[in-house]
Every structure is written in C-alpha cells, then in structure tokens.
Write a protein that holds these residues in place. Structure first.
Motif, PDB file in Angstrom:
ATOM      1  N   HIS A 118      43.073  38.767  40.347  1.00 30.61           N
ATOM      2  CA  HIS A 118      43.261  37.707  39.351  1.00 30.61           C
ATOM      3  C   HIS A 118      43.101  38.273  37.932  1.00 30.61           C
ATOM      4  CE1 HIS A 118      43.369  34.308  42.261  1.00 30.61           C
ATOM      5  NE2 HIS A 118      42.845  35.243  43.020  1.00 30.61           N
ATOM      6  N   HIS A 148      48.341  36.892  47.599  1.00 33.67           N
ATOM      7  CA  HIS A 148      48.463  37.715  46.394  1.00 33.67           C
ATOM      8  C   HIS A 148      49.830  38.413  46.387  1.00 33.67           C
ATOM      9  CE1 HIS A 148      43.818  38.130  45.756  1.00 33.67           C
ATOM     10  NE2 HIS A 148      44.272  36.914  45.538  1.00 33.67           N
ATOM     11  N   HIS A 157      47.031  28.544  46.297  1.00 33.46           N
ATOM     12  CA  HIS A 157      45.977  29.533  46.533  1.00 33.46           C
ATOM     13  C   HIS A 157      44.649  29.053  45.924  1.00 33.46           C
ATOM     14  CE1 HIS A 157      44.187  33.454  47.073  1.00 33.46           C
ATOM     15  NE2 HIS A 157      44.095  33.673  45.788  1.00 33.46           N
ATOM     16  N   LEU A 189      39.229  41.439  45.696  1.00 32.35           N
ATOM     17  CA  LEU A 189      40.016  40.207  45.703  1.00 32.35           C
ATOM     18  C   LEU A 189      39.985  39.516  44.341  1.00 32.35           C
ATOM     19  CD1 LEU A 189      39.177  38.768  49.238  1.00 32.35           C
ATOM     20  CD2 LEU A 189      41.316  39.816  48.501  1.00 32.35           C
TER      21      LEU A 189
END
Ligand SMILES: [Zn+2]
Length: 231
Positions: free
Chosen positions: A139, A182, A204, A135
C-alpha cells in the motif's frame, strides 16, 4: 545555535519517531505498551529531550497516547476511530490509485516486481511480522508510485494506525491482505484500467475492515439483581 544544530536535532527526533513507528507497524510494540522514557533513551542511545519531543510528535499523530501522571503508552484506537481510519484509507488510496498511470507502472516495473517477489516469499514463510510488513508495504509502494509526497505521508500515518487496529481487532490470525488482490490491482493499472483498479482496491479495503471485530459489544452489561436472583 546555527542552522546545523537545529537540523541535527530534527533528524534525531525523526529517527526516534521512525524507530517507534516501525515497531508499531511490525507489531513489535502492541497497543497499550508503556513507553518508559529512560528505557527508550537507553536502547536508542538518545537524548532525553529528543525522546520527549518524539513522543509528543507521535501523540499528535495518534500513534502514542500521553496520559497525565502515567506517561506515554502506545495508542489503543477505539472501534469508532478504526472505522474512521478505514474511511480515510478508502478516500486517500482511491486518489493514489487514480493518479498512477500505466506508464509509471512500466517505468517502475523492476521495483514493483521486486516487491511482489518479496511479498510472495513472505507469505510462504511463518514469520508473521515479515508477512504483515510486506503486505502493508504494498500500500505504501502504491503511494510512492503516485508521486504525491503529501498523500504518501498521510498514508504512512494511516498504515501505522491500521497496524494498531489490526493488533486490537483482528478476528483471526490470518494475514490481513491477500497477495492475489494486490496483483489484480497492478494488472488493472498496467492495462490502463484505473476504474477496475479502484474497484478491486475498494473491495480489498472492505474485506480488510470486515476481518475486524468492530461491532461486537464490549463486556456485556450484567444486571446484578437478575444475575443473583434465584441463586
Ligand atoms: Zn493489501
């Protein structure tokens, strides 16, 4: 002392920095863990001097705290620092998303699809470390897609510090990021709608911060007189 000697030392220091950062990012090294130099030397087959330089570098990055007379420990960011890290993430990730074009997304579609497949697979497993890694990898992937190495480097640091923050303040055991958000960010970028991508990303990040118990009072003050009165 030639140039190669310097480079070899720098590479070795970087290797130690990377291993310890990864340990933090994957929640193997928890905030407050004592970093005993001799054990690092042993485990990583490293030179003592290189380990010391690596620990100093990590201290400058706020990933490690060096305490006089106690040595190095994994940093324990305060609630204030946690809020500041999230504010910094909002600023930098906004800039990152704003610099990703629909064309880049198209050119990198295989790499992105591979990541999203890994992410989905991880979230269906029960391996919490794997989930956390995949996860946060999303990013970092966005940062790489932006093509701006400086922003990617800054985000790398912020993501490791976010791992410490999550380890300290996360309210529950639910994985921090929702994978469908995402996907929404990617969909907006593919459609060339950066404003929407930014909007989803900001929501988010707000949600991630809201999952943290940053406002709860630390140990309530006990008034000893009152507590003992009438006993
Ligand atoms: Zn996320």
């Amino acid at each position: 002392m030639g140039l190669t000697t310097v480079t070899a030392k720098q590479l070795e220091v970087q290797r130690i920095v990377d291993v310890l950062s990864r340990g933090v990012a994957q929640h193997r090294l928890r905030p407050g863990t004592r970093l005993i130099e001799a054990q690092i030397v042993d485990t990583l087959q490293a030179n003592r001097n290189h380990v010391q330089v690596a620990l100093q570098r990590l201290a400058m990055q706020r990933i490690v705290t060096i305490e006089p007379n106690r040595g190095a420990i994994i940093a324990q960011p305060s609630a204030r620092e946690a809020r500041e890290v999230f504010a910094a993430r909002r600023a930098i990730e906004r800039a990152i998303v704003e610099s990703i074009s629909a064309q880049t997304l198209h050119e990198q579609r295989e790499r992105i699809a591979q990541h999203m497949a890994n992410e989905r697979q991880a979230t269906t497993s029960s391996d919490r470390r794997l989930i956390v890694r995949e996860l946060s990898e999303f990013h970092l992937l966005l940062a790489q897609l932006s093509g701006n190495a400086v922003m990617a480097e800054i985000l790398d640091n912020l993501m490791v510090r976010s791992s410490l923050i999550v380890a300290l303040y996360q309210r529950n055991d639910v994985p921090a990021c929702a994978s469908n958000e995402h996907q929404q960010i990617l969909d907006a970028l593919s459609a060339g709608d950066q404003a929407l991508a930014v909007q989803v990303l900001m929501a988010h990040l707000d949600e991630l911060e809201n999952q943290l118990a940053l406002d709860e009072p630390t140990a309530p003050e006990v008034n000893l007189r009152e507590a003992l009165a009438g006993l």
